[in-house]
Design an enzyme around this catalytic site. Structure first.
Site, PDB file in Angstrom:
ATOM      1  N   ARG A   1       4.516  11.357  -2.104  1.00 19.67           N
ATOM      2  CA  ARG A   1       4.835  10.660  -0.343  1.00 19.67           C
ATOM      3  C   ARG A   1       5.970  10.331   0.193  1.00 19.67           C
ATOM      4  NH1 ARG A   1       5.088   4.406   0.815  1.00 19.67           N
ATOM      5  NH2 ARG A   1       4.256   4.956   3.313  1.00 19.67           N
TER       6      ARG A   1
ATOM      7  N   HIS B   1      13.068  -2.487   1.345  1.00 23.74           N
ATOM      8  CA  HIS B   1      12.395  -1.704   2.016  1.00 23.74           C
ATOM      9  C   HIS B   1      12.860  -0.428   1.351  1.00 23.74           C
ATOM     10  CE1 HIS B   1       9.454  -3.323   4.769  1.00 23.74           C
ATOM     11  NE2 HIS B   1      10.549  -4.100   5.351  1.00 23.74           N
TER      12      HIS B   1
ATOM     13  N   TYR C   1      10.905   8.607   0.923  1.00 21.35           N
ATOM     14  CA  TYR C   1      10.177   7.783  -0.155  1.00 21.35           C
ATOM     15  C   TYR C   1      11.520   8.503  -1.599  1.00 21.35           C
ATOM     16  CZ  TYR C   1       7.708   5.121   3.352  1.00 21.35           C
ATOM     17  OH  TYR C   1       7.422   5.027   4.610  1.00 21.35           O
TER      18      TYR C   1
ATOM     19  N   ARG D   1       7.229  -0.088  13.358  1.00 21.96           N
ATOM     20  CA  ARG D   1       7.995  -0.708  11.900  1.00 21.96           C
ATOM     21  C   ARG D   1       9.192  -1.615  12.228  1.00 21.96           C
ATOM     22  NH1 ARG D   1       6.096   2.661   8.493  1.00 21.96           N
ATOM     23  NH2 ARG D   1       5.037   5.345   8.820  1.00 21.96           N
TER      24      ARG D   1
ATOM     25  N   ASP E   1       1.909 -15.599   6.270  1.00 27.27           N
ATOM     26  CA  ASP E   1       1.093 -16.853   6.136  1.00 27.27           C
ATOM     27  C   ASP E   1       1.664 -17.412   4.633  1.00 27.27           C
ATOM     28  OD1 ASP E   1       1.196 -17.547   8.969  1.00 27.27           O
ATOM     29  OD2 ASP E   1      -1.146 -17.450   9.073  1.00 27.27           O
TER      30      ASP E   1
ATOM     31  N   ALA F   1       3.254  -1.071   4.929  1.00 28.62           N
ATOM     32  CA  ALA F   1       2.931  -1.334   6.405  1.00 28.62           C
ATOM     33  C   ALA F   1       1.945  -2.154   6.550  1.00 28.62           C
ATOM     34  CB  ALA F   1       1.521   0.146   5.804  1.00 28.62           C
TER      35      ALA F   1
ATOM     36  N   PRO G   1       0.608  -0.959  -0.505  1.00 30.60           N
ATOM     37  CA  PRO G   1       0.014  -0.225  -0.065  1.00 30.60           C
ATOM     38  C   PRO G   1       0.706   0.919   0.221  1.00 30.60           C
ATOM     39  CG  PRO G   1      -0.280  -0.884   2.145  1.00 30.60           C
ATOM     40  CD  PRO G   1       0.726  -2.064   1.206  1.00 30.60           C
ATOM     41  N   ASN G   2      -0.057   2.303  -0.492  1.00 29.43           N
ATOM     42  CA  ASN G   2       0.765   3.724  -0.674  1.00 29.43           C
ATOM     43  C   ASN G   2       2.023   4.062  -1.342  1.00 29.43           C
ATOM     44  OD1 ASN G   2      -1.156   5.060   0.716  1.00 29.43           O
ATOM     45  ND2 ASN G   2      -0.407   3.654   2.363  1.00 29.43           N
TER      46      ASN G   2
ATOM     47  N   ASN H   1       7.686  -5.864  -1.631  1.00 29.99           N
ATOM     48  CA  ASN H   1       8.191  -4.799  -0.237  1.00 29.99           C
ATOM     49  C   ASN H   1       6.617  -4.830  -0.301  1.00 29.99           C
ATOM     50  OD1 ASN H   1       8.072  -2.310   1.614  1.00 29.99           O
ATOM     51  ND2 ASN H   1       9.209  -0.699  -0.876  1.00 29.99           N
TER      52      ASN H   1
ATOM     53  N   ARG I   1      13.481   3.932  12.066  1.00 30.43           N
ATOM     54  CA  ARG I   1      12.593   4.234  12.236  1.00 30.43           C
ATOM     55  C   ARG I   1      11.208   4.294  13.594  1.00 30.43           C
ATOM     56  NH1 ARG I   1       9.452   4.808   6.277  1.00 30.43           N
ATOM     57  NH2 ARG I   1       8.525   6.245   7.183  1.00 30.43           N
TER      58      ARG I   1
ATOM     59  N   HIS J   1       4.712  -4.403   8.962  1.00 34.32           N
ATOM     60  CA  HIS J   1       4.308  -4.437  10.666  1.00 34.32           C
ATOM     61  C   HIS J   1       3.305  -5.008  11.077  1.00 34.32           C
ATOM     62  CE1 HIS J   1       7.956  -2.064   8.795  1.00 34.32           C
ATOM     63  NE2 HIS J   1       6.943  -0.934   8.287  1.00 34.32           N
TER      64      HIS J   1
ATOM     65  N   GLU K   1      13.026  -9.538   1.323  1.00 35.96           N
ATOM     66  CA  GLU K   1      11.815  -8.273   1.461  1.00 35.96           C
ATOM     67  C   GLU K   1      12.971  -7.414   1.228  1.00 35.96           C
ATOM     68  OE1 GLU K   1      12.046  -8.473   6.045  1.00 35.96           O
ATOM     69  OE2 GLU K   1      10.613  -6.938   6.200  1.00 35.96           O
TER      70      GLU K   1
ATOM     71  N   SER L   1      13.486   2.817   2.338  1.00 36.80           N
ATOM     72  CA  SER L   1      13.917   3.406   3.776  1.00 36.80           C
ATOM     73  C   SER L   1      14.290   2.801   4.888  1.00 36.80           C
ATOM     74  CB  SER L   1      12.241   4.169   4.351  1.00 36.80           C
ATOM     75  OG  SER L   1      11.566   3.383   5.172  1.00 36.80           O
TER      76      SER L   1
END
Ligand code: DQA
Length: 144
Positions: A17, A99, A22, A110, A86, A76, A9-10, A73, A106, A79, A97, A101
């Site tokens: 953003r 990210h 970012y 997070r 699963d 949100a 998301p986002n 990625n 942070r 977390h 994975e 940032s």
């Protein structure tokens, strides 16, 4: 070799953003970056972004038997989402994975990554470059 690249998301709002965190490049630039990396590495890829947890779970499930690995990625949902954890465990494809940032520097909320518990490697704080590292890591792992 076929990789699924998932963005949560986002991330579609990159550029707009929180650019101090970012960066100023938009989501289309990220897609171009990842496509270029995969072309250079001779890897087939599908890049998928969703703001919806269930859609990401569906996409992970549909990767079984189709893709060789996953770069994710979860944004949100990193977390919060046991469902994404699963799903990654269920399909048992090697996953990395990413990210943009450095989440380790942070907020406290997070500091937990559920998805990361099903990933063989994490890259954070490298911006777009983290996706290149993730693709290359999976390529080397899958070639072994
Ligand atoms: C992010 C970090 C997450 O904590 C955040 O919720 C995001 C983006 C990153 O790429 O740095 O949406 O995954």
């Amino acid at each position: 070799m076929k990789l699924l690249i998932l963005n949560g998301p986002n991330l579609n709002l990159l550029g707009l953003r929180e650019p101090a965190i970012y960066g100023t490049q938009d989501y289309a630039a990220l897609v171009r970056f990842v496509e270029d990396v995969c072309r250079q590495e001779n890897i087939e890829c599908e890049i998928y972004q969703s703001n919806h947890e269930g859609a990401l779970v569906d996409k992970i499930q549909s990767a079984y038997g189709v893709f060789d690995g996953i770069v994710i990625n979860p944004a949100a949902y990193t977390h919060t989402s046991v469902a994404i954890l699963d799903a990654l465990k269920a399909v048992a494809l090697p996953a990395v994975e990413v990210h943009l940032s450095d989440v380790s520097q942070r907020e406290a909320f997070r500091q937990i990554s559920y998805a990361g518990m099903a990933c063989v490697k994490t890259y954070m704080g490298l911006g777009f470059e983290g996706y290149r590292q993730a693709v290359q890591y999976l390529k080397h792992l899958l070639q072994k």
